[in-house]
Design a protein around this motif. Structure first.
Motif, PDB file in Angstrom:
ATOM      1  N   THR A  42     -23.130  11.124 -18.931  1.00 56.22           N
ATOM      2  CA  THR A  42     -24.492  10.710 -19.283  1.00 56.22           C
ATOM      3  C   THR A  42     -24.794   9.320 -18.732  1.00 56.22           C
ATOM      4  O   THR A  42     -25.893   9.060 -18.212  1.00 56.22           O
ATOM      5  CB  THR A  42     -24.676  10.708 -20.809  1.00 56.22           C
ATOM      6  N   LEU A  43     -23.809   8.416 -18.823  1.00 56.54           N
ATOM      7  CA  LEU A  43     -23.989   7.058 -18.298  1.00 56.54           C
ATOM      8  C   LEU A  43     -24.222   7.099 -16.789  1.00 56.54           C
ATOM      9  O   LEU A  43     -25.063   6.363 -16.258  1.00 56.54           O
ATOM     10  CB  LEU A  43     -22.757   6.216 -18.628  1.00 56.54           C
ATOM     11  N   SER A  44     -23.491   7.961 -16.088  1.00 58.00           N
ATOM     12  CA  SER A  44     -23.661   8.106 -14.651  1.00 58.00           C
ATOM     13  C   SER A  44     -25.066   8.604 -14.322  1.00 58.00           C
ATOM     14  O   SER A  44     -25.689   8.173 -13.345  1.00 58.00           O
ATOM     15  CB  SER A  44     -22.617   9.068 -14.090  1.00 58.00           C
ATOM     16  N   ALA A  45     -25.573   9.503 -15.153  1.00 61.98           N
ATOM     17  CA  ALA A  45     -26.938  10.016 -14.950  1.00 61.98           C
ATOM     18  C   ALA A  45     -27.958   8.892 -15.092  1.00 61.98           C
ATOM     19  O   ALA A  45     -28.914   8.797 -14.313  1.00 61.98           O
ATOM     20  CB  ALA A  45     -27.232  11.128 -15.947  1.00 61.98           C
ATOM     21  N   TRP A  46     -27.759   8.013 -16.074  1.00 61.92           N
ATOM     22  CA  TRP A  46     -28.662   6.868 -16.235  1.00 61.92           C
ATOM     23  C   TRP A  46     -28.552   5.921 -15.038  1.00 61.92           C
ATOM     24  O   TRP A  46     -29.537   5.305 -14.615  1.00 61.92           O
ATOM     25  CB  TRP A  46     -28.360   6.113 -17.528  1.00 61.92           C
ATOM     26  N   GLY A  47     -27.339   5.809 -14.488  1.00 62.07           N
ATOM     27  CA  GLY A  47     -27.170   4.993 -13.289  1.00 62.07           C
ATOM     28  C   GLY A  47     -27.954   5.561 -12.111  1.00 62.07           C
ATOM     29  O   GLY A  47     -28.554   4.818 -11.327  1.00 62.07           O
ATOM     30  N   THR A  48     -27.949   6.883 -11.993  1.00 63.81           N
ATOM     31  CA  THR A  48     -28.736   7.543 -10.944  1.00 63.81           C
ATOM     32  C   THR A  48     -30.219   7.258 -11.136  1.00 63.81           C
ATOM     33  O   THR A  48     -30.944   6.973 -10.173  1.00 63.81           O
ATOM     34  CB  THR A  48     -28.487   9.058 -10.973  1.00 63.81           C
ATOM     35  N   VAL A  49     -30.677   7.341 -12.392  1.00 60.02           N
ATOM     36  CA  VAL A  49     -32.080   7.062 -12.696  1.00 60.02           C
ATOM     37  C   VAL A  49     -32.427   5.617 -12.333  1.00 60.02           C
ATOM     38  O   VAL A  49     -33.454   5.343 -11.687  1.00 60.02           O
ATOM     39  CB  VAL A  49     -32.375   7.324 -14.188  1.00 60.02           C
ATOM     40  N   GLN A  50     -31.578   4.676 -12.737  1.00 62.06           N
ATOM     41  CA  GLN A  50     -31.839   3.258 -12.463  1.00 62.06           C
ATOM     42  C   GLN A  50     -31.912   2.991 -10.961  1.00 62.06           C
ATOM     43  O   GLN A  50     -32.804   2.283 -10.487  1.00 62.06           O
ATOM     44  CB  GLN A  50     -30.761   2.396 -13.102  1.00 62.06           C
ATOM     45  N   SER A  51     -30.982   3.560 -10.206  1.00 60.74           N
ATOM     46  CA  SER A  51     -30.962   3.349  -8.757  1.00 60.74           C
ATOM     47  C   SER A  51     -32.219   3.925  -8.108  1.00 60.74           C
ATOM     48  O   SER A  51     -32.843   3.276  -7.251  1.00 60.74           O
ATOM     49  CB  SER A  51     -29.715   4.000  -8.157  1.00 60.74           C
ATOM     50  N   ALA A  52     -32.608   5.131  -8.506  1.00 65.17           N
ATOM     51  CA  ALA A  52     -33.786   5.776  -7.922  1.00 65.17           C
ATOM     52  C   ALA A  52     -35.051   4.999  -8.244  1.00 65.17           C
ATOM     53  O   ALA A  52     -35.930   4.822  -7.386  1.00 65.17           O
ATOM     54  CB  ALA A  52     -33.900   7.209  -8.415  1.00 65.17           C
ATOM     55  N   LEU A  53     -35.176   4.513  -9.485  1.00 66.76           N
ATOM     56  CA  LEU A  53     -36.372   3.755  -9.871  1.00 66.76           C
ATOM     57  C   LEU A  53     -36.422   2.400  -9.162  1.00 66.76           C
ATOM     58  O   LEU A  53     -37.500   1.931  -8.781  1.00 66.76           O
ATOM     59  CB  LEU A  53     -36.404   3.560 -11.387  1.00 66.76           C
ATOM     60  N   SER A  54     -35.272   1.761  -8.983  1.00 69.68           N
ATOM     61  CA  SER A  54     -35.237   0.478  -8.273  1.00 69.68           C
ATOM     62  C   SER A  54     -35.651   0.658  -6.819  1.00 69.68           C
ATOM     63  O   SER A  54     -36.389  -0.166  -6.258  1.00 69.68           O
ATOM     64  CB  SER A  54     -33.835  -0.130  -8.352  1.00 69.68           C
ATOM     65  N   THR A  55     -35.163   1.736  -6.187  1.00 67.85           N
ATOM     66  CA  THR A  55     -35.540   2.026  -4.805  1.00 67.85           C
ATOM     67  C   THR A  55     -37.036   2.289  -4.703  1.00 67.85           C
ATOM     68  O   THR A  55     -37.706   1.830  -3.770  1.00 67.85           O
ATOM     69  CB  THR A  55     -34.758   3.238  -4.278  1.00 67.85           C
ATOM     70  N   LEU A  56     -37.581   3.023  -5.676  1.00 68.36           N
ATOM     71  CA  LEU A  56     -39.021   3.295  -5.689  1.00 68.36           C
ATOM     72  C   LEU A  56     -39.810   2.001  -5.857  1.00 68.36           C
ATOM     73  O   LEU A  56     -40.829   1.791  -5.183  1.00 68.36           O
ATOM     74  CB  LEU A  56     -39.358   4.269  -6.822  1.00 68.36           C
ATOM     75  N   GLN A  57     -39.340   1.110  -6.726  1.00 66.03           N
ATOM     76  CA  GLN A  57     -40.053  -0.149  -6.942  1.00 66.03           C
ATOM     77  C   GLN A  57     -40.074  -0.990  -5.668  1.00 66.03           C
ATOM     78  O   GLN A  57     -41.078  -1.637  -5.355  1.00 66.03           O
ATOM     79  CB  GLN A  57     -39.416  -0.927  -8.089  1.00 66.03           C
ATOM     80  N   THR A  58     -38.978  -0.970  -4.927  1.00 61.88           N
ATOM     81  CA  THR A  58     -38.935  -1.699  -3.657  1.00 61.88           C
ATOM     82  C   THR A  58     -39.941  -1.130  -2.664  1.00 61.88           C
ATOM     83  O   THR A  58     -40.648  -1.869  -1.975  1.00 61.88           O
ATOM     84  CB  THR A  58     -37.521  -1.639  -3.059  1.00 61.88           C
ATOM     85  N   ALA A  59     -40.017   0.203  -2.598  1.00 64.04           N
ATOM     86  CA  ALA A  59     -40.967   0.839  -1.685  1.00 64.04           C
ATOM     87  C   ALA A  59     -42.401   0.561  -2.115  1.00 64.04           C
ATOM     88  O   ALA A  59     -43.275   0.317  -1.270  1.00 64.04           O
ATOM     89  CB  ALA A  59     -40.718   2.347  -1.628  1.00 64.04           C
ATOM     90  N   VAL A  60     -42.648   0.577  -3.411  1.00 61.63           N
ATOM     91  CA  VAL A  60     -43.991   0.316  -3.922  1.00 61.63           C
ATOM     92  C   VAL A  60     -44.415  -1.108  -3.591  1.00 61.63           C
ATOM     93  O   VAL A  60     -45.586  -1.379  -3.310  1.00 61.63           O
ATOM     94  CB  VAL A  60     -44.046   0.557  -5.450  1.00 61.63           C
ATOM     95  N   SER A  61     -43.451  -2.038  -3.594  1.00 67.29           N
ATOM     96  CA  SER A  61     -43.783  -3.444  -3.338  1.00 67.29           C
ATOM     97  C   SER A  61     -44.346  -3.651  -1.942  1.00 67.29           C
ATOM     98  O   SER A  61     -45.064  -4.616  -1.691  1.00 67.29           O
ATOM     99  CB  SER A  61     -42.547  -4.331  -3.545  1.00 67.29           C
ATOM    100  N   SER A  62     -44.026  -2.741  -1.004  1.00 65.69           N
ATOM    101  CA  SER A  62     -44.575  -2.865   0.349  1.00 65.69           C
ATOM    102  C   SER A  62     -46.079  -2.627   0.369  1.00 65.69           C
ATOM    103  O   SER A  62     -46.762  -2.970   1.332  1.00 65.69           O
ATOM    104  CB  SER A  62     -43.889  -1.881   1.299  1.00 65.69           C
ATOM    105  N   LEU A  63     -46.603  -2.034  -0.705  1.00 67.86           N
ATOM    106  CA  LEU A  63     -48.041  -1.800  -0.806  1.00 67.86           C
ATOM    107  C   LEU A  63     -48.744  -2.945  -1.519  1.00 67.86           C
ATOM    108  O   LEU A  63     -49.967  -2.943  -1.646  1.00 67.86           O
ATOM    109  CB  LEU A  63     -48.306  -0.505  -1.583  1.00 67.86           C
ATOM    110  N   GLN A  64     -47.975  -3.928  -1.994  1.00 68.58           N
ATOM    111  CA  GLN A  64     -48.528  -4.988  -2.835  1.00 68.58           C
ATOM    112  C   GLN A  64     -49.570  -5.831  -2.113  1.00 68.58           C
ATOM    113  O   GLN A  64     -50.661  -6.061  -2.616  1.00 68.58           O
ATOM    114  CB  GLN A  64     -47.403  -5.900  -3.333  1.00 68.58           C
ATOM    115  N   ALA A  65     -49.223  -6.312  -0.925  1.00 68.09           N
ATOM    116  CA  ALA A  65     -50.084  -7.293  -0.258  1.00 68.09           C
ATOM    117  C   ALA A  65     -50.715  -6.688   0.986  1.00 68.09           C
ATOM    118  O   ALA A  65     -50.583  -7.213   2.073  1.00 68.09           O
ATOM    119  CB  ALA A  65     -49.276  -8.536   0.099  1.00 68.09           C
ATOM    120  N   VAL A  66     -51.413  -5.574   0.810  1.00 73.64           N
ATOM    121  CA  VAL A  66     -51.966  -4.885   1.972  1.00 73.64           C
ATOM    122  C   VAL A  66     -52.985  -5.734   2.709  1.00 73.64           C
ATOM    123  O   VAL A  66     -53.255  -5.526   3.888  1.00 73.64           O
ATOM    124  CB  VAL A  66     -52.601  -3.539   1.565  1.00 73.64           C
TER     125      VAL A  66
END
Length: 648
Positions: A42-66
């Motif tokens: 279960t902890l590993s699954a949460w780690g997968t979730v955290q990694s995926a959300l962090s990667t998404l946040q980084t990608a979203v940040s590229s849209l910040q200062a259009v």
């Protein structure tokens, strides 16, 4: 009488008994280890979730200062004639470029000499002066009086010209080339105390005493932009077209130049965002789905986080941001949701991107489309430009009111320069901050020559932000930038008579002013032409640029809140290391696993102690049994002996 104790212990397997009892002690430990493995999954699954959300946040940040990245592109019909670079603030427009004349540096050459190394030219001092700058003295003596020696001495002096020796097929010549192009960078060579042929290296334009020959004169670059002639000291032209730098490449060339929106780069950013979003959504689906695969960390055919309310809530929030209506869009716009520009949800919550539809929408209305992704302001008045927002700025439409516009630091001479030129030489000292530059103006200089000399000298001495202008024959000085931070002063060594520049011996000072106004009725702070909302309210943090000289109501700015602001807020909350549900879940699991490991350690210690005690007890029993067997053997032998004696 016969007594035997061997029968009491002959059927006991001590090691087997110890092993079985030890295994019994191990059973609760095994149960705890199995529980720990489940928690680790279960902890590993949460780690997968955290990694995926962090990667998404980084990608979203590229849209910040259009609006703050360089989202402009420049295209040219004739790239052989001119090249160009463009800044993000360049206005969208088309320009016609023609009549290109390339800037040139001055080139001089000497008479023929028999040798570059053996022939003695002569001794004395060369005085090299570039434009109106200070002359540089180059000493020629017996150590360097050959052509090669003179060339090396000139180059070492760093006088603003470069020297070389060339062979023309019959003899050797000294060549001098100006380091910079432009009419203001023409140079002269004076000779004093000359012996031998050193005097033949003198040069002064327009005089018959020159020994050097001019093969190319110093001249400015020229280009006609939309019918307006533009000059530049170099082949790089900046400022003529706002936000565009031209590099002139071909004399007599022409080209059309188009400044447009860089839609391709923005589409690439959206593709990266869609890919990261799909990766995150797939991860959420895998860890929470019924009947998941083992590769996703599933146990028993289902995801380890199946039924988790936080995961399901996050999925719902993310999908709602994609499918919902954007906030703060312009009224009547055709683009009010991501679906309207080609981003739609599949049944599993992932994104499907139609790049053709996105590109078409960007071509139709770049500003409104980019506003769906990042926080973008759309002004209704051409004199107002959107600069940026902060996290405090709320979506909405805000009125702009200007009390006074920003100004440049500017001053004008008291009288015009005579049409026949200055009646005598004159020195102007121009100061800004800690820098002061003295400009030497030659007698007879016309207003155009005065302007060219001032601009060339200021550029060479580090005050290029101040520019001289010809205002109908009157000398005018002004800064290129606006605002109270722009200030300078000027003073002349000549009185402000009708025969001079009109500046005079009393120091004149100039300072710019900042724009003054408000947005949404909120207090705003001006810095040059930039107005930043500092007073409390929905528009707090909004920054706009106000150009021109218009005051009063200048329309409005509509601020949209794109998917970046909304999705970043959701992801930030989920990933918060203190209050986020991912951190809470992983912290709880880590605490539980730590507690289980402590129990396992305690049980293992207890089992080891019990096993050791059993082994001690069985060992003691073996000793006692061995002693009893020994006594039994003695008694048996004793009684057998006694019985034999009585019979005899």
């Amino acid at each position: 009488m016969s007594v035997s104790l061997s029968g009491l212990v002959s059927g006991i397997d001590v090691q087997s008994l110890v092993t079985q009892l030890s295994a019994a002690y191990q059973r609760p430990i095994t149960l705890l280890q199995n529980q720990e493995q489940s928690y680790q999954t279960t902890l590993s699954a949460w780690g997968t979730v955290q990694s995926a959300l962090s990667t998404l946040q980084t990608a979203v940040s590229s849209l910040q200062a259009v609006t703050q990245v360089n989202n402009r592109t420049v295209t040219l019909s004739n790239s052989a004639a001119v090249s160009a670079s463009v800044a993000s603030d360049a206005p969208l427009a088309s320009y016609s470029l023609s009549n290109i004349v390339l800037a040139q540096s001055e080139n001089l050459y000497s008479q023929d000499f028999a040798s570059a190394t053996n022939s003695t030219v002569g001794t004395g001092t060369l005085q090299i002066q570039v434009g109106s700058g200070t002359a540089t003295a180059v000493t020629i003596d017996n150590s360097n009086n050959t052509l090669n020696g003179i060339a090396a001495a000139i180059n070492n002096a760093k006088a603003g010209v470069s020297a070389a020796v060339v062979y023309d097929g019959t003899g050797y010549r000294l060549t001098l080339t100006g380091s910079n192009t432009g009419a203001a960078n023409a140079f002269t060579v004076g000779v004093s105390g000359a012996t031998g042929s050193l005097a033949s290296l003198a040069y002064s334009s327009g005089t018959g005493a020159s020994g050097l020959t001019e093969s190319q004169g110093a001249s400015n670059a020229q280009v006609t932009i939309n019918g307006l002639p533009i000059t530049s000291a170099s082949n790089t032209v900046s400022g003529a077209i706002p936000g565009v730098t031209l590099n002139l490449l071909q004399a007599s060339g022409s080209s059309t130049l188009q400044v447009g929106n860089d839609s391709a780069t923005f589409v690439t950013s959206v593709q990266a965002f869609a890919s990261a979003y799909n990766t995150a959504m797939s991860a959420l689906n895998a860890v929470s789905a019924y009947g998941g695969s083992a590769s996703s960390g599933a146990s028993g055919g289902s995801g380890p986080l199946i039924g988790n309310a936080a995961i399901q809530g996050l999925r719902t929030q993310l999908m709602s941001l994609i499918s919902g209506q954007a906030q703060g869009t312009v009224s009547g716009s055709a683009y009010t949701s991501l679906g309207s520009v080609g981003l739609n949800l599949a049944t599993d919550g992932t994104l499907q991107l139609d790049t053709n539809l996105l590109s078409s929408a960007l071509s139709d209305n770049y500003q409104q489309v980019t506003g769906l992704f990042g926080q973008v302001g759309t002004p209704s008045n051409a004199s107002v430009g959107f600069v940026s927002t902060t996290t405090d700025t709320q979506p909405g439409t805000y009125a702009v009111n200007i009390v006074s516009d920003a100004t440049q630091a500017s001053l004008t001479a008291a009288s015009a320069v005579p049409s026949g030129g200055l009646s005598s030489a004159e020195n102007l000292t121009i100061s800004s901050g800690s820098t002061s530059v003295t400009v030497s103006l030659a007698s007879g200089s016309t207003i155009d020559a005065v302007v060219a000399t001032i601009n060339a000298t200021l550029s060479q001495k580090g005050l290029s932000a101040i520019t001289a202008l010809n205002n109908n024959g009157i000398l005018e000085l002004q800064t290129s930038a606006y605002g109270s931070a722009e200030a300078f002063s000027v003073v002349s060594d000549q009185a402000a008579t009708s025969g001079g520049t009109g500046i005079g011996t009393t120091r004149l000072s100039a300072a710019g002013t900042d724009v003054v106004g408000s947005v949404n009725g909120q207090i705003a702070s001006g810095s040059g032409q930039t107005l930043t909302v500092t007073g409390p309210g929905a528009a707090l943090g909004l920054k706009v640029n106000v150009s021109g000289q218009a005051t009063g109501s200048l329309g409005s700015v509509t601020v949209s809140q794109g998917v970046y602001q909304q999705m970043n807020a959701v992801l930030t909350q989920a990933l918060n290391t203190t209050t986020g549900f991912v951190a809470a879940a992983t912290s709880g699991l880590n605490n539980t696993i730590t507690g289980i490991n402590q129990q396992i350690t305690q049980l293992q210690s207890s089992a080891s102690a019990q096993t050791a005690l059993l082994e001690q007890q069985f060992a003691a029993m073996q000793v006692q049994v061995a002693q009893l067997q020994s006594v039994g053997q003695y008694l048996s032998a004793f009684y057998n002996t006694s019985s034999g004696s009585s019979v005899g």
